[in-house]
Design an enzyme around this catalytic site. Structure first.
Site, PDB file in Angstrom:
ATOM      1  CG  ASP A  96      31.276  38.370  38.303  1.00 34.73           C
ATOM      2  OD1 ASP A  96      32.187  37.591  38.653  1.00 34.73           O
ATOM      3  OD2 ASP A  96      31.497  39.468  37.746  1.00 34.73           O
ATOM      4  N   GLY A 101      34.935  34.697  43.731  1.00 36.51           N
ATOM      5  CA  GLY A 101      36.333  34.847  44.150  1.00 36.51           C
ATOM      6  C   GLY A 101      36.491  35.969  45.166  1.00 36.51           C
ATOM      7  CG  HIS A 121      34.295  28.932  42.400  1.00 37.17           C
ATOM      8  ND1 HIS A 121      33.751  30.047  41.794  1.00 37.17           N
ATOM      9  CD2 HIS A 121      35.620  28.962  42.101  1.00 37.17           C
ATOM     10  CE1 HIS A 121      34.701  30.709  41.143  1.00 37.17           C
ATOM     11  NE2 HIS A 121      35.843  30.064  41.324  1.00 37.17           N
ATOM     12  CB  SER A 161      32.821  32.127  30.106  1.00 37.84           C
ATOM     13  OG  SER A 161      34.148  32.470  30.452  1.00 37.84           O
ATOM     14  CD1 TRP A 214      37.743  26.948  28.248  1.00 40.38           C
ATOM     15  CD2 TRP A 214      38.412  25.388  29.703  1.00 40.38           C
ATOM     16  NE1 TRP A 214      36.813  25.925  28.237  1.00 40.38           N
ATOM     17  CE2 TRP A 214      37.206  24.955  29.110  1.00 40.38           C
ATOM     18  CE3 TRP A 214      39.032  24.555  30.648  1.00 40.38           C
ATOM     19  CZ2 TRP A 214      36.594  23.740  29.426  1.00 40.38           C
ATOM     20  CZ3 TRP A 214      38.420  23.344  30.961  1.00 40.38           C
ATOM     21  CH2 TRP A 214      37.227  22.951  30.371  1.00 40.38           C
ATOM     22  NE  ARG A 218      37.829  32.462  36.183  1.00 44.64           N
ATOM     23  CZ  ARG A 218      37.025  33.053  37.046  1.00 44.64           C
ATOM     24  NH1 ARG A 218      36.854  32.533  38.244  1.00 44.64           N
ATOM     25  NH2 ARG A 218      36.370  34.138  36.731  1.00 44.64           N
ATOM     26  CG  LEU A 268      13.267  25.963  36.500  1.00 38.87           C
ATOM     27  CD1 LEU A 268      12.868  27.375  36.089  1.00 38.87           C
ATOM     28  CD2 LEU A 268      14.100  26.003  37.784  1.00 38.87           C
TER      29      LEU A 268
END
Ligand code: FPP
Length: 254
Positions: free
Chosen positions: A34, A37, A51, A79, A83, A85, A145
């Site tokens: 997070d 922005g 981003h 998430s 959508w 945004r 991984l």
């Protein structure tokens, strides 16, 4: 042409010198990435610049996870609520997996990383789906991984979906109601077959789950930092792991 650092090799000698401090490394780490922005806005840049920077931090974080011998890294990339945004930001984020894999897939292969996703894959744009599907196929036999992107993921949707699948299987007599227990329920989640996260990291100072892995995080240790995702680094990751190793996990016991 931009210069990129060569990718990592899994090589104990490349770890910071004091990595011997690290014991009890979590098997599964989940991260809510997070603050992209805000990072961009603080620099007077458009949000999407955060981003883009965040994508390179994903690469460095994967590198660190391989070096620390973490088995599963689940990254919350988009998430079901994202959508909401602006269309241009959504499109930018949806193009990042293709760009990321275009640059880093060969090196991920060399480092034995397997790529998977959780979330509603089918409703992603074709260009996102195709790039990820290709990477999943290329990496499917790797046993290092597991790099697990939560993409178009929402936990409440996942749980409702599981209930519908269970009811349908019960209707078709594939299972009986008596068989439903926590283990069986888990098998109907996107995370079927994965251990629950041992450690959840969230950047940017927010202290909430934002509809991420609500079932799977029941006994997970949480670690929060004010650092914005584009400023997340191997040192901060290591700090989370050092803090984790002192946690006493009792799972409700004493
Ligand atoms: C949250 O920050 C971040 C996202 C919704 C997108 C996360 C995506 C990446 C880090 C890149 C992913 C890379 C790959 C390879 C898939 P925010 O935009 O909500 O930040 P803010 O809270 O400061 O507005």
């Amino acid at each position: 042409m931009s210069m990129r650092l060569p990718f990592f090799k899994k090589n104990k000698q490349s770890q910071p010198e004091n990595d011997s401090e690290l014991v009890n490394v979590p098997e599964h780490v989940a991260i809510i990435m997070d603050g992209n922005g805000r990072w961009a806005q603080k620099k007077g840049l458009p949000r999407v610049a955060g981003h883009k920077e965040g994508m390179d931090v994903v690469r460095n974080t994967v590198k660190a996870a391989v070096n620390y011998d973490i088995k599963i890294l689940t990254l919350f990339a988009f998430s079901t609520e994202n959508w909401k945004r602006p269309k241009s930001e959504i499109e930018f984020i949806m193009r990042l997996p293709k760009e990321f894999l275009h640059i880093y897939l060969p090196e991920l292969m060399e480092n034995n990383v397997r790529i998977e996703t959780i979330g509603d894959f089918n409703t992603l744009p074709d260009y996102t789906k195709e790039a990820i599907q290709y990477a999943k196929e290329q990496t499917k036999d790797n046993n290092g991984l597991l790099l697990n992107f939560a993409l178009n993921y929402g936990s409440r949707y996942e749980i409702m979906r599981a209930i519908k699948l269970i009811m349908s299987d019960a209707d078709h007599a594939k299972i009986s109601i008596d068989e439903i227990d926590e283990n069986l329920f888990s098998e109907y989640l996107y995370t079927n077959g994965l251990s629950d996260p041992d450690l959840l990291i969230r950047t940017s100072g927010e202290m909430r789950l934002s509809n991420f892995l609500l079932w799977q995080l029941a006994y997970t240790e949480f670690w929060f930092t004010d650092v914005l995702w584009p400023d997340f680094s191997e040192d901060i990751f290591k700090q989370a792991l050092l803090d984790y190793q002192h946690r006493k996990r009792r799972y409700g016991g004493i």
